[in-house]
Scaffold this motif. Structure first.
Motif, PDB file in Angstrom:
ATOM      1  N   LYS A 189      38.106  40.673  20.859  1.00 26.93           N
ATOM      2  CA  LYS A 189      37.625  40.011  22.063  1.00 26.93           C
ATOM      3  C   LYS A 189      38.719  40.035  23.125  1.00 26.93           C
ATOM      4  O   LYS A 189      39.054  39.025  23.744  1.00 26.93           O
ATOM      5  CB  LYS A 189      37.218  38.559  21.748  1.00 26.93           C
ATOM      6  CG  LYS A 189      36.096  38.425  20.733  1.00 26.93           C
ATOM      7  CD  LYS A 189      34.771  38.926  21.280  1.00 26.93           C
ATOM      8  CE  LYS A 189      33.634  38.701  20.284  1.00 26.93           C
ATOM      9  NZ  LYS A 189      32.334  39.197  20.809  1.00 26.93           N
ATOM     10  N   ASN A 190      39.287  41.218  23.336  1.00 25.39           N
ATOM     11  CA  ASN A 190      40.429  41.362  24.240  1.00 25.39           C
ATOM     12  C   ASN A 190      40.045  41.045  25.684  1.00 25.39           C
ATOM     13  O   ASN A 190      38.906  41.283  26.102  1.00 25.39           O
ATOM     14  CB  ASN A 190      40.993  42.776  24.148  1.00 25.39           C
ATOM     15  CG  ASN A 190      41.364  43.145  22.718  1.00 25.39           C
ATOM     16  OD1 ASN A 190      41.782  42.291  21.937  1.00 25.39           O
ATOM     17  ND2 ASN A 190      41.198  44.411  22.363  1.00 25.39           N
ATOM     18  N   VAL A 191      41.003  40.521  26.419  1.00 26.54           N
ATOM     19  CA  VAL A 191      40.769  40.133  27.807  1.00 26.54           C
ATOM     20  C   VAL A 191      41.825  40.807  28.692  1.00 26.54           C
ATOM     21  O   VAL A 191      43.010  40.817  28.353  1.00 26.54           O
ATOM     22  CB  VAL A 191      40.854  38.603  27.994  1.00 26.54           C
ATOM     23  CG1 VAL A 191      40.529  38.219  29.433  1.00 26.54           C
ATOM     24  CG2 VAL A 191      39.910  37.888  27.034  1.00 26.54           C
ATOM     25  N   THR A 204      39.499  40.126  34.248  1.00 28.34           N
ATOM     26  CA  THR A 204      38.723  41.257  34.747  1.00 28.34           C
ATOM     27  C   THR A 204      38.277  42.145  33.601  1.00 28.34           C
ATOM     28  O   THR A 204      38.615  41.898  32.432  1.00 28.34           O
ATOM     29  CB  THR A 204      39.548  42.078  35.753  1.00 28.34           C
ATOM     30  OG1 THR A 204      38.720  43.059  36.374  1.00 28.34           O
ATOM     31  CG2 THR A 204      40.724  42.757  35.068  1.00 28.34           C
ATOM     32  N   LYS A 205      37.525  43.157  33.929  1.00 27.18           N
ATOM     33  CA  LYS A 205      37.150  44.208  32.994  1.00 27.18           C
ATOM     34  C   LYS A 205      37.677  45.528  33.533  1.00 27.18           C
ATOM     35  O   LYS A 205      37.955  45.657  34.735  1.00 27.18           O
ATOM     36  CB  LYS A 205      35.637  44.270  32.822  1.00 27.18           C
ATOM     37  CG  LYS A 205      35.030  43.027  32.205  1.00 27.18           C
ATOM     38  CD  LYS A 205      33.515  43.169  32.060  1.00 27.18           C
ATOM     39  CE  LYS A 205      32.911  41.926  31.425  1.00 27.18           C
ATOM     40  NZ  LYS A 205      31.432  42.030  31.284  1.00 27.18           N
ATOM     41  N   THR A 207      36.596  48.219  34.721  1.00 23.19           N
ATOM     42  CA  THR A 207      35.592  48.995  35.437  1.00 23.19           C
ATOM     43  C   THR A 207      36.008  49.026  36.903  1.00 23.19           C
ATOM     44  O   THR A 207      36.735  48.132  37.378  1.00 23.19           O
ATOM     45  CB  THR A 207      34.185  48.385  35.323  1.00 23.19           C
ATOM     46  OG1 THR A 207      34.160  47.119  36.007  1.00 23.19           O
ATOM     47  CG2 THR A 207      33.795  48.187  33.866  1.00 23.19           C
ATOM     48  N   LEU A 208      35.562  50.036  37.610  1.00 25.18           N
ATOM     49  CA  LEU A 208      35.939  50.171  39.012  1.00 25.18           C
ATOM     50  C   LEU A 208      35.518  48.947  39.828  1.00 25.18           C
ATOM     51  O   LEU A 208      36.302  48.393  40.593  1.00 25.18           O
ATOM     52  CB  LEU A 208      35.321  51.446  39.592  1.00 25.18           C
ATOM     53  CG  LEU A 208      35.598  51.719  41.082  1.00 25.18           C
ATOM     54  CD1 LEU A 208      37.096  51.806  41.350  1.00 25.18           C
ATOM     55  CD2 LEU A 208      34.895  53.013  41.510  1.00 25.18           C
ATOM     56  N   LYS A 209      34.284  48.527  39.654  1.00 20.88           N
ATOM     57  CA  LYS A 209      33.763  47.402  40.427  1.00 20.88           C
ATOM     58  C   LYS A 209      34.537  46.115  40.130  1.00 20.88           C
ATOM     59  O   LYS A 209      34.900  45.367  41.048  1.00 20.88           O
ATOM     60  CB  LYS A 209      32.282  47.198  40.131  1.00 20.88           C
ATOM     61  CG  LYS A 209      31.622  46.115  40.961  1.00 20.88           C
ATOM     62  CD  LYS A 209      30.135  46.030  40.673  1.00 20.88           C
ATOM     63  CE  LYS A 209      29.480  44.935  41.515  1.00 20.88           C
ATOM     64  NZ  LYS A 209      28.005  44.865  41.246  1.00 20.88           N
ATOM     65  N   ALA A 210      34.797  45.850  38.857  1.00 19.85           N
ATOM     66  CA  ALA A 210      35.504  44.627  38.479  1.00 19.85           C
ATOM     67  C   ALA A 210      36.936  44.620  39.004  1.00 19.85           C
ATOM     68  O   ALA A 210      37.435  43.593  39.479  1.00 19.85           O
ATOM     69  CB  ALA A 210      35.492  44.471  36.966  1.00 19.85           C
ATOM     70  N   LEU A 211      37.601  45.760  38.955  1.00 13.62           N
ATOM     71  CA  LEU A 211      38.983  45.831  39.421  1.00 13.62           C
ATOM     72  C   LEU A 211      39.064  45.769  40.948  1.00 13.62           C
ATOM     73  O   LEU A 211      40.037  45.254  41.505  1.00 13.62           O
ATOM     74  CB  LEU A 211      39.661  47.091  38.886  1.00 13.62           C
ATOM     75  CG  LEU A 211      39.943  47.045  37.373  1.00 13.62           C
ATOM     76  CD1 LEU A 211      40.327  48.417  36.848  1.00 13.62           C
ATOM     77  CD2 LEU A 211      41.040  46.031  37.066  1.00 13.62           C
ATOM     78  N   GLN A 212      38.065  46.264  41.637  1.00 11.62           N
ATOM     79  CA  GLN A 212      38.016  46.117  43.092  1.00 11.62           C
ATOM     80  C   GLN A 212      37.899  44.640  43.464  1.00 11.62           C
ATOM     81  O   GLN A 212      38.505  44.184  44.437  1.00 11.62           O
ATOM     82  CB  GLN A 212      36.840  46.898  43.668  1.00 11.62           C
ATOM     83  CG  GLN A 212      37.059  48.405  43.713  1.00 11.62           C
ATOM     84  CD  GLN A 212      35.833  49.133  44.244  1.00 11.62           C
ATOM     85  OE1 GLN A 212      34.731  49.017  43.701  1.00 11.62           O
ATOM     86  NE2 GLN A 212      36.021  49.876  45.331  1.00 11.62           N
ATOM     87  N   THR A 213      37.141  43.891  42.696  1.00  6.11           N
ATOM     88  CA  THR A 213      36.994  42.456  42.942  1.00  6.11           C
ATOM     89  C   THR A 213      38.279  41.712  42.598  1.00  6.11           C
ATOM     90  O   THR A 213      38.698  40.797  43.318  1.00  6.11           O
ATOM     91  CB  THR A 213      35.829  41.889  42.112  1.00  6.11           C
ATOM     92  OG1 THR A 213      34.625  42.570  42.461  1.00  6.11           O
ATOM     93  CG2 THR A 213      35.656  40.405  42.353  1.00  6.11           C
ATOM     94  N   ALA A 214      38.913  42.111  41.499  1.00  6.44           N
ATOM     95  CA  ALA A 214      40.141  41.435  41.056  1.00  6.44           C
ATOM     96  C   ALA A 214      41.311  41.713  41.986  1.00  6.44           C
ATOM     97  O   ALA A 214      42.176  40.850  42.181  1.00  6.44           O
ATOM     98  CB  ALA A 214      40.486  41.882  39.639  1.00  6.44           C
ATOM     99  N   ALA A 215      41.352  42.919  42.578  1.00  2.00           N
ATOM    100  CA  ALA A 215      42.435  43.299  43.492  1.00  2.00           C
ATOM    101  C   ALA A 215      41.823  43.806  44.794  1.00  2.00           C
ATOM    102  O   ALA A 215      41.788  45.006  45.058  1.00  2.00           O
ATOM    103  CB  ALA A 215      43.316  44.375  42.857  1.00  2.00           C
TER     104      ALA A 215
END
Length: 247
Positions: A189-191, A204-205, A207-215
């Motif tokens: 269950k890595n995060v 975050t995950k 994925t491109l979309k998740a990393l765009q949101t995170a950064a």
């Protein structure tokens, strides 16, 4: 019976588990050939995981990597120890080491003074190795997680971190609601986290979309990056962040 290796800034000592009397090793040098010789000569013990009687075994692994990987350990005193084979047991929150001249015995490190360690992972089909860095999760949002280790996939203005989590599902082979499972199961269950420019830590995950949101400051650059469009693995995303946030 497991053996515990106590580290301090000036000495290494060996202790047994609660079932045996504690013993100590005189202070030794921690660098160079003398350090390696002393590490190899440390006491022996079995650090195997104890399973419950209700389980026929375990599916999955408690370790980041099942292999004994050569590691370089650095203490809070900044004094590096001689390289030694190491395993990071995520489930039990411990580091296990094995003297170089041993094929079976292992020691548990009391890692209170360990700040980080580097694993040398062999690259398949080559004679090269990949360096994997683990440090304390000092910025963890939950206090008890701050003594855990995170793998540093990238660290500069931004950080891309991976916290390993293992969840144990006990065997359920008896009772009216049993599924007939006779094995304990360990689930990953890595995060992942991005630490932003303002030191905010965002889960975050990969994925491109998740990393765009995170950064968000990197959102446009990520969208325009061919490598980011194709990235899937830890190493590939680490390379993406290294290209967009170079040291």
């Amino acid at each position: 019976m497991s053996t515990r290796l106590l580290l301090s800034a000036t000495l290494l000592s060996v202790a047994t588990t609660t079932y045996a009397q504690q013993t100590a090793v005189p202070a030794i040098e921690q660098t160079g050939a003398a350090a390696q010789a002393n590490i190899n000569a440390l006491g022996r013990g079995d650090a195997a995981i104890v399973r419950g009687a209700s389980s026929a075994g375990m599916i999955g692994t408690p370790y980041v990597d099942n292999r004994w990987l050569l590691a370089r350990i650095t203490l809070s005193s900044k004094v590096p120890l001689a390289p030694v084979p190491l395993k990071y047991d995520v489930l039990h929150h411990r580091l296990l080491m094995r003297p170089l001249n041993s094929t079976a015995d292992s020691l548990q490190l009391d890692d209170r003074l360990v700040t980080y360690f580097e694993l040398e992972e062999p690259v398949a089909g080559t004679t090269q190795s990949r360096r994997r860095v683990f440090r304390r999760f000092e910025e963890a949002p939950v206090a008890y997680q701050r003594t855990d280790y995170v793998e540093v996939l990238h660290e500069n203005r931004y950080s891309l971190l991976k916290r390993y989590v293992k969840v144990l599902r006990k065997a359920n082979s008896a009772g009216p609601y049993s599924k007939g499972d006779s094995y304990d199961t360990l689930e990953d269950k890595n995060v992942y986290f991005v630490r932003r420019l303002d030191a905010t830590l965002v889960p975050t995950k990969l994925t491109l979309k998740a990393l765009q949101t995170a950064a968000p400051e990197l959102a446009t650059a990520l969208k325009q990056s061919a490598a980011a469009q194709a990235a899937k693995t830890d190493a590939e995303w680490a390379a993406v962040f290294a290209s967009l946030d170079p040291k």
